[in-house]
Design an enzyme around this catalytic site. Structure first.
Site, mmCIF file in Angstrom:
data_model
loop_
_atom_site.group_PDB
_atom_site.id
_atom_site.type_symbol
_atom_site.label_atom_id
_atom_site.label_comp_id
_atom_site.label_asym_id
_atom_site.label_seq_id
_atom_site.Cartn_x
_atom_site.Cartn_y
_atom_site.Cartn_z
ATOM 1 N N HIS A 48 5.378 5.343 0.692
ATOM 2 C CA HIS A 48 6.510 5.966 1.378
ATOM 3 C C HIS A 48 6.087 7.162 2.225
ATOM 4 O O HIS A 48 6.839 7.617 3.083
ATOM 5 C CB HIS A 48 7.609 6.348 0.385
ATOM 6 N N ASP A 79 4.271 1.344 -4.658
ATOM 7 C CA ASP A 79 4.419 2.481 -3.741
ATOM 8 C C ASP A 79 3.075 3.148 -3.479
ATOM 9 O O ASP A 79 2.983 4.374 -3.363
ATOM 10 C CB ASP A 79 5.425 3.501 -4.282
ATOM 11 N N GLY A 153 6.581 16.323 -0.750
ATOM 12 C CA GLY A 153 5.282 16.691 -0.198
ATOM 13 C C GLY A 153 4.166 16.560 -1.215
ATOM 14 O O GLY A 153 2.995 16.425 -0.861
ATOM 15 N N SER A 155 3.977 13.992 -3.074
ATOM 16 C CA SER A 155 3.756 12.553 -3.193
ATOM 17 C C SER A 155 2.365 12.172 -2.702
ATOM 18 O O SER A 155 1.955 12.536 -1.600
ATOM 19 C CB SER A 155 4.805 11.791 -2.381
ATOM 20 N N LEU A 207 5.435 -15.235 -12.164
ATOM 21 C CA LEU A 207 5.853 -16.204 -13.169
ATOM 22 C C LEU A 207 7.366 -16.363 -13.171
ATOM 23 O O LEU A 207 7.873 -17.461 -13.374
ATOM 24 C CB LEU A 207 5.387 -15.759 -14.553
ATOM 25 N N GLY A 208 8.081 -15.269 -12.987
ATOM 26 C CA GLY A 208 9.536 -15.321 -13.022
ATOM 27 C C GLY A 208 10.095 -14.900 -14.363
ATOM 28 O O GLY A 208 11.005 -15.544 -14.908
#
Length: 304
Positions: A48, A79, A153, A155, A207-208
């Site tokens: 991000h 992320d 900031g 991050s 896999l789900g």
């Protein structure tokens, strides 16, 4: 007083040793933090931080010098992102062994909150293996929770242990909360960054299932040869897990003969699987089963 002075001296030395590997990541619409992964300029940061204007990135070094940078790759489910700064010979920080990360241990965050370069805050690891759901529906798994001050900031900056090793990458705070911040674990960061550097992306097979890591009872841990496993909570219809016959309450012990003790292990091994067919070591009602599943490319960011 001597003990306090020794602690102060040790923390001062820790900051002095770690700070040169921490950089500011600047772009036209904001800023964040990152850290050098390799001496030849690969920088780990948050997705991000860089995705708003990925073609206009600058890395600011510890001494204030600026270097142009290019986006190498980014991964939405964690992320995380990797950029490469021009130049070489950069200092790096070691990553902590996940087995050494404990609730209550002292940690230090270094970053650039509100463009206040190289700000330092001290706290503890408040929890491990948190799951956080972002507003866009993406679920961040295996997060570390800390009370070290993290602000906009920060991050992409490192969360360090007292030996100067990176235990996590500071990622987010809860709005309106105080002392509740989260970091992507160094374990997750290591394998994601490796794939981003090699391929520019993380191709996930899924896999789900919805799943969670659990501690095994001592007798079961001794029998299976591992202290933790991943419990299946839900199986989505029409998915590879459904086709393979996985059921809720199944314990997933391994994938392709490699042990699974966390959701991060599950995601990592699925991402690294070279073949479409994966072999699952499953414990169901006390009996072990070998299950084969034909995993597909992951399209939905919240599926495991």
């Amino acid at each position: 007083m001597k003990l306090l002075q020794q602690l102060s001296d040790d923390l001062e030395g820790l900051v002095a040793g770690a700070a040169p590997a921490v950089v500011g990541v600047e772009h036209a619409r904001g800023h964040g933090t990152g850290l050098f992964l390799t001496p030849d300029g690969y920088v780990l940061t948050n997705r991000h931080v860089v995705m708003r204007t990925p073609k206009r990135l600058t890395v600011q070094l510890h001494n204030g010098e600026e270097r142009r940078a290019t986006l190498v790759g980014a991964d939405a489910p964690t992320d995380l992102a990797v950029v490469r700064a021009e130049g070489d010979g950069f200092p790096t920080l070691p990553l902590a062994d996940p087995e050494t990360v404990r609730v209550g241990q002292l940690v230090m965050a270094i970053g650039n909150p509100f463009r206040l370069e190289q700000s330092v805050s001290l706290g503890v690891v408040s929890a491990i293996n948190r799951s956080i759901t972002l507003p866009d529906g993406v679920i961040l798994e295996g997060m570390l929770q800390t009370d070290a001050a993290i602000n906009p900031g920060n991050s992409g900056g490192p969360l360090l242990d007292t030996r100067g090793r990176v235990v996590g990458l500071n990622t987010l705070v809860l709005p309106f909360a105080q002392g509740i911040g989260f970091a992507v674990s160094a374990t997750t960061a290591a394998w994601v960054a490796s794939l981003l550097i090699q391929r520019g992306r993380v191709d996930r097979k899924f896999l789900g299932i919805a799943a969670t890591a659990v501690n095994l009872e001592p007798a079961l841990a001794k029998d299976t040869g591992q202290p933790r496993a991943v419990r299946v909570l839900k199986v989505q219809e029409g998915t590879p897990a459904d086709d393979a016959g996985l059921q809720p309450d199944d314990l997933l012990l391994g994938i392709n003969s490699r042990p699974v003790s966390s959701v991060d292990d599950l995601q990592r091994l699925m991402a690294l699987a070279a073949e479409e067919e994966v072999h699952l070591d499953v414990l169901r009602k006390g009996r072990r089963k070998d299950v084969s599943a034909r995993a597909r490319s992951r399209r939905e960011p919240v599926a495991a």
